[in-house]
Design an enzyme around this catalytic site. Structure first.
Site, short mmCIF file in Angstrom:
data_model
loop_
_atom_site.label_atom_id
_atom_site.label_comp_id
_atom_site.label_asym_id
_atom_site.label_seq_id
_atom_site.Cartn_x
_atom_site.Cartn_y
_atom_site.Cartn_z
N CYS A 156 0.89 -1.06 -0.24
CA CYS A 156 -0.31 0.05 0.18
C CYS A 156 0.87 1.45 0.17
CB CYS A 156 -1.21 0.05 0.95
SG CYS A 156 -2.25 -0.89 0.92
N1 COA Z 1 -20.27 -8.57 8.62
C1 COA Z 1 -20.77 -8.15 10.33
N2 COA Z 1 -19.68 -8.48 10.78
C2 COA Z 1 -18.36 -9.08 10.91
C3 COA Z 1 -17.52 -8.92 9.68
C4 COA Z 1 -18.82 -8.88 8.82
N3 COA Z 1 -17.95 -8.75 7.06
N4 COA Z 1 -16.27 -9.10 9.96
C5 COA Z 1 -15.87 -9.39 11.13
N5 COA Z 1 -17.27 -9.47 11.83
C6 COA Z 1 -16.89 -10.01 13.04
C7 COA Z 1 -16.41 -10.68 14.03
O1 COA Z 1 -16.81 -11.96 13.95
C8 COA Z 1 -16.34 -9.43 15.31
O2 COA Z 1 -17.22 -10.61 15.60
P1 COA Z 1 -17.49 -10.44 17.53
O3 COA Z 1 -16.87 -9.49 17.76
O4 COA Z 1 -18.52 -11.52 17.51
O5 COA Z 1 -16.29 -11.70 17.51
C9 COA Z 1 -16.92 -8.52 15.54
O6 COA Z 1 -17.37 -8.13 14.12
C10 COA Z 1 -15.35 -6.98 15.03
O7 COA Z 1 -14.33 -7.91 14.53
P2 COA Z 1 -12.89 -7.66 14.03
O8 COA Z 1 -12.11 -8.09 13.11
O9 COA Z 1 -12.79 -6.97 15.81
O10 COA Z 1 -13.32 -5.89 13.51
P3 COA Z 1 -12.58 -4.05 13.41
O11 COA Z 1 -14.15 -3.47 13.96
O12 COA Z 1 -11.11 -4.64 13.53
O13 COA Z 1 -12.68 -4.26 12.08
C11 COA Z 1 -11.51 -4.17 10.22
C12 COA Z 1 -11.80 -4.96 10.48
C13 COA Z 1 -11.24 -4.57 8.56
C14 COA Z 1 -11.90 -3.25 8.80
C15 COA Z 1 -10.28 -2.93 10.45
O14 COA Z 1 -9.50 -4.12 11.76
C16 COA Z 1 -9.58 -2.63 9.50
O15 COA Z 1 -9.87 -2.01 8.83
N6 COA Z 1 -8.07 -2.38 10.17
C17 COA Z 1 -6.90 -2.03 9.58
C18 COA Z 1 -6.63 -2.94 8.50
C19 COA Z 1 -5.78 -2.04 7.37
O16 COA Z 1 -5.43 -0.93 7.15
N7 COA Z 1 -5.16 -2.63 6.62
C20 COA Z 1 -4.17 -2.51 5.85
C21 COA Z 1 -4.82 -3.08 4.95
S1 COA Z 1 -3.52 -2.78 2.82
#
Ligand code: COA
Length: 373
Positions: A156
């Protein structure tokens, strides 16, 4: 020593957009089919059923509402769950190079530049279509540029690493006009059957023209400073490569596609990037109050909110830290360049801003710019 500036940018957006509702519907259908095929194992408790994705979660957790893709039908077909982009014969330009050329032409037009004036092409992107010949050389050939061309990949952060590389070429006299392109077909490396990440990415191409100030058009962007950083992490990985090409594809080999520990990435990258921006700003003698706008990497709206508040000491307005995540999603290296391209026309002479990218590696890059007189 020559002085590098940014002469112009270009953007190419794919024709198809997928809303969260469409994406979630196809994912949920795929998950229902998966569960049905394993009904007995799920009933016996041997395996866990797949649970549904949700539009509300996606928007709240990421700020993403839709994404552009090169192929929509394959991504949304519950029996395919991947883009279907036809292979091209060797005598045709690759899809990656083609979309890069589309963005490049716009940058050249905006700078009033002829392709033959370009003496270096850098293709800086997350996922190259093939190992060689370089996509950058295809772009060079398709446009009719002279000099040299090569590909580079810093995930990225590729665009900011590409800008510094281009600026160094100009500074040293290796090139007078460098075209840096970021074609990103992120849908090709996204696992659309992974509920945690199926919504994250979109496709796009951007281009940045970095030139010697003496050669650049009168209206350009002075580069006040560039800084790059890497620090190893396993939290964002893609293990696809030519040494494992015999491995089963797709959902049976999820580590050959994008995979991340999103929470850890969030927690670790926010402080790293905020500190990097603040340190670089100090080194350049710049003040947060003199920073008109931050064009941050577009991965997650909450992440950008936190980073910008650690820089400004308060929450940034949409004008100070614009987002394109809602319509483009995460487009890897291209994200901060799309934001810069779309949200910079209102800058007046002397206004200062920051292009900043971060991602896998970990890697991060900061490019402070100032609108020319
Ligand atoms: N739909 C519904 N629920 C979902 C889901 C979806 N598509 N994906 C995950 N969940 C649920 C999980 O199962 C979890 O449930 P639980 O609390 O019962 O265990 C909950 O939502 C939270 O999941 P989590 O993965 O901890 O979410 P988050 O708040 O961390 O958000 C991202 C996920 C990926 C959006 C976030 O972590 C993020 O953007 N991180 C940075 C990523 C990044 O910058 N990456 C670089 C890539 S270049």
């Amino acid at each position: 020593m020559k002085t590098p500036v940014i002469s112009a940018t270009g953007l190419w957006t794919p024709p198809h957009s997928i809303s969260n509702a469409e994406l979630v519907e196809s994912y949920n259908q795929w998950a229902d089919n998966w569960n049905l095929e394993r009904e007995a194992d799920i009933a016996s408790g041997a395996i866990e059923p797949k649970t549904h994705s949700s539009v509300e979660f996606i928007e709240k957790a990421s700020g993403i509402k839709s994404r552009y893709v090169i192929n929509k039908s394959g991504v949304l077909d519950p029996d395919i769950m991947a883009p279907r982009i036809a292979e091209r014969p060797n005598d045709k330009i690759s899809v990656l190079a083609e979309i890069a050329v589309n963005a490049a032409r716009q940058a050249l037009d905006r700078a009033g530049r002829k392709p033959e004036d370009i003496d270096a092409v850098i293709c800086a992107a997350s996922n190259m279509q093939r190992a060689y010949p370089a996509m950058a050389i295809e772009v060079q050939e398709a446009l009719g540029c002279s000099g040299f061309a090569f590909d580079m990949n810093v995930a990225c952060s590729s665009a900011t690493f590409g800008i510094q590389t281009a600026a160094d070429f100009v500074r040293s006299g290796s090139a007078r006009s460098v075209l840096m392109v970021n074609p990103e077909i992120c849908s090709g490396h996204l696992n659309f059957t992974d509920r945690d990440s199926h919504f994250i990415f979109g496709d796009v191409a951007t281009a940045v023209l970095v030139e010697d100030k003496d050669f650049a058009p009168a209206e350009h962007w002075n580069i006040l400073g560039t800084k790059l950083k890497t620090s190893f992490s396993n939290n964002i990985r893609n293990n696809f490569g030519f040494l494992n090409r015999a491995a089963p594809e797709g959902i049976d080999a999820p580590d050959k596609l994008f995979k991340q520990e999103g929470r850890k990435v969030f927690k670790e990258v926010v402080p790293m990037v905020a500190e990097m921006i603040n340190t670089h700003m100090d080194e350049l003698g710049l003040d947060k109050d003199g920073l008109r706008r931050m064009w941050l990497h577009q991965a997650n709206a909450n992440m950008n909110r936190l980073i910008s508040s650690r820089v400004l000491g308060r929450e940034a307005s949409d004008d100070e830290s614009p987002t394109v995540l809602d319509t483009y999603a995460n487009t890897s290296s291209a994200g901060s360049i799309i934001a810069f391209h779309k949200h910079s026309d209102d800058f007046k002479a002397g206004d200062k801003g920051l292009i900043c990218s971060f991602g896998a590696g970990y890697s991060a890059g900061t490019v402070f710019v100032e609108k020319s007189a």
